[in-house]
Scaffold this active site. Structure first.
Site, PDB file in Angstrom:
ATOM      1  N   ARG A  29     -40.292   6.767  40.163  1.00 52.91           N
ATOM      2  CA  ARG A  29     -39.004   6.366  39.032  1.00 52.91           C
ATOM      3  C   ARG A  29     -38.161   5.260  39.726  1.00 52.91           C
ATOM      4  NH1 ARG A  29     -39.931  10.013  35.207  1.00 52.91           N
ATOM      5  NH2 ARG A  29     -40.732  11.929  35.669  1.00 52.91           N
ATOM      6  N   ASP A  30     -37.950   4.325  38.818  1.00 48.39           N
ATOM      7  CA  ASP A  30     -36.925   3.227  39.189  1.00 48.39           C
ATOM      8  C   ASP A  30     -35.545   3.782  39.542  1.00 48.39           C
ATOM      9  OD1 ASP A  30     -36.984   0.035  38.439  1.00 48.39           O
ATOM     10  OD2 ASP A  30     -35.163   0.780  38.825  1.00 48.39           O
ATOM     11  N   ASN A  87     -42.831  -8.897  36.324  1.00 49.28           N
ATOM     12  CA  ASN A  87     -41.979  -9.983  36.223  1.00 49.28           C
ATOM     13  C   ASN A  87     -42.494 -10.927  37.331  1.00 49.28           C
ATOM     14  OD1 ASN A  87     -40.088  -9.083  34.480  1.00 49.28           O
ATOM     15  ND2 ASN A  87     -38.763  -7.809  35.671  1.00 49.28           N
ATOM     16  N   VAL A  96     -37.972  -7.785  43.698  1.00 48.80           N
ATOM     17  CA  VAL A  96     -38.605  -7.227  44.724  1.00 48.80           C
ATOM     18  C   VAL A  96     -40.058  -7.901  45.016  1.00 48.80           C
ATOM     19  CG1 VAL A  96     -39.567  -5.186  45.902  1.00 48.80           C
ATOM     20  CG2 VAL A  96     -37.317  -5.044  44.614  1.00 48.80           C
ATOM     21  N   HIS A 100     -45.191  -5.044  40.997  1.00 44.79           N
ATOM     22  CA  HIS A 100     -44.680  -3.929  40.537  1.00 44.79           C
ATOM     23  C   HIS A 100     -44.818  -3.989  39.105  1.00 44.79           C
ATOM     24  CE1 HIS A 100     -41.182  -5.856  41.636  1.00 44.79           C
ATOM     25  NE2 HIS A 100     -40.744  -5.553  40.468  1.00 44.79           N
ATOM     26  N   HIS A 102     -43.880  -2.230  35.763  1.00 45.80           N
ATOM     27  CA  HIS A 102     -42.454  -1.698  34.946  1.00 45.80           C
ATOM     28  C   HIS A 102     -43.225  -0.915  34.052  1.00 45.80           C
ATOM     29  CE1 HIS A 102     -38.871  -3.630  36.765  1.00 45.80           C
ATOM     30  NE2 HIS A 102     -39.685  -4.607  37.061  1.00 45.80           N
TER      31      HIS A 102
HETATM   32  P1  5GP Z   1     -37.997  -6.451  39.466  1.00 44.90           P
HETATM   33  O1  5GP Z   1     -36.712  -7.143  39.187  1.00 44.90           O
HETATM   34  O2  5GP Z   1     -38.341  -7.260  40.638  1.00 44.90           O
HETATM   35  O3  5GP Z   1     -38.916  -6.774  38.548  1.00 44.90           O
HETATM   36  O4  5GP Z   1     -37.761  -5.235  39.768  1.00 44.90           O
HETATM   37  C1  5GP Z   1     -37.571  -4.413  40.739  1.00 44.90           C
HETATM   38  C2  5GP Z   1     -37.147  -3.069  40.468  1.00 44.90           C
HETATM   39  O5  5GP Z   1     -36.970  -2.187  41.569  1.00 44.90           O
HETATM   40  C3  5GP Z   1     -35.924  -2.677  40.020  1.00 44.90           C
HETATM   41  O6  5GP Z   1     -36.015  -2.202  38.544  1.00 44.90           O
HETATM   42  C4  5GP Z   1     -34.859  -1.911  40.574  1.00 44.90           C
HETATM   43  O7  5GP Z   1     -34.121  -1.066  40.202  1.00 44.90           O
HETATM   44  C5  5GP Z   1     -36.158  -1.361  41.524  1.00 44.90           C
HETATM   45  N1  5GP Z   1     -35.656  -1.050  42.794  1.00 44.90           N
HETATM   46  C6  5GP Z   1     -35.358  -1.756  43.966  1.00 44.90           C
HETATM   47  N2  5GP Z   1     -35.091  -1.010  45.013  1.00 44.90           N
HETATM   48  C7  5GP Z   1     -35.766   0.283  44.823  1.00 44.90           C
HETATM   49  C8  5GP Z   1     -35.676   1.403  45.609  1.00 44.90           C
HETATM   50  O8  5GP Z   1     -35.436   1.430  46.778  1.00 44.90           O
HETATM   51  N3  5GP Z   1     -36.253   2.387  45.033  1.00 44.90           N
HETATM   52  C9  5GP Z   1     -36.671   2.645  43.968  1.00 44.90           C
HETATM   53  N4  5GP Z   1     -37.122   3.641  43.339  1.00 44.90           N
HETATM   54  N5  5GP Z   1     -36.579   1.536  42.784  1.00 44.90           N
HETATM   55  C10 5GP Z   1     -36.007   0.317  43.391  1.00 44.90           C
END
Ligand code: 5GP
Ligand code: ZN
Length: 114
Positions: A29-30, A87, A96, A100, A102
């Site tokens: 989970r995010d 993304n 990140v 990944h 979503h």
């Molecule tokens: P991006 O912006 O790279 O597409 O998505 C990164 C996602 O990772 C974000 O939705 C953010 O909330 C989530 N995220 C970042 N760090 C962590 C973490 O340490 N644990 C979890 N569960 N989610 C994370």
């Protein structure tokens, strides 16, 4: 990739609310959910961005979608519908740099996305 947060989650060094894992992928989970259900599906292998997918990694992407489908069904999202998003780099909204997928559901999604 000791400094990569998603590698550390995959290895169990950092806690996460995991909902699925196998030899290839992990889903959890995010931390900052953007929908009632917001799950991230990651490969165990460190791949920084979608730009870095080579022929070998295409099978990993397939497994990520397979896991997303299984998790969506388990979360009760399949019939109503859900969204999957990956993304890529800064303009795509990536923060990140370990790929990944979503998986978002539990509310109506809007189009075009922001
Ligand atoms: P991006 O912006 O790279 O597409 O998505 C990164 C996602 O990772 C974000 O939705 C953010 O909330 C989530 N995220 C970042 N760090 C962590 C973490 O340490 N644990 C979890 N569960 N989610 C994370
Ligand atoms: Zn990583």
């Amino acid at each position: 990739m000791d400094e990569c947060i998603f590698c550390r989650i995959s290895q169990g060094d950092i806690p996460a609310d995991k909902v699925f894992e196998d030899d290839t992928v992990v889903a959890f989970r995010d931390l900052n959910p953007q929908a009632p259900t917001h799950i991230l599906v990651i490969p165990r292998r460190h791949i920084a961005t979608l730009n870095d997918i080579d022929n070998d990694a295409e099978a990993i992407i397939g497994r990520m979608y397979g896991a997303a489908r299984e998790v969506a069904a388990a979360e009760g999202l399949a019939e109503a519908g859900f969204r999957t998003v990956m993304n890529c780099n800064e303009a795509g909204g990536q923060t990140v740099f370990h790929i990944h997928l979503h998986l978002l559901g539990g509310r109506m999604m809007h189009w075009p996305p922001g």
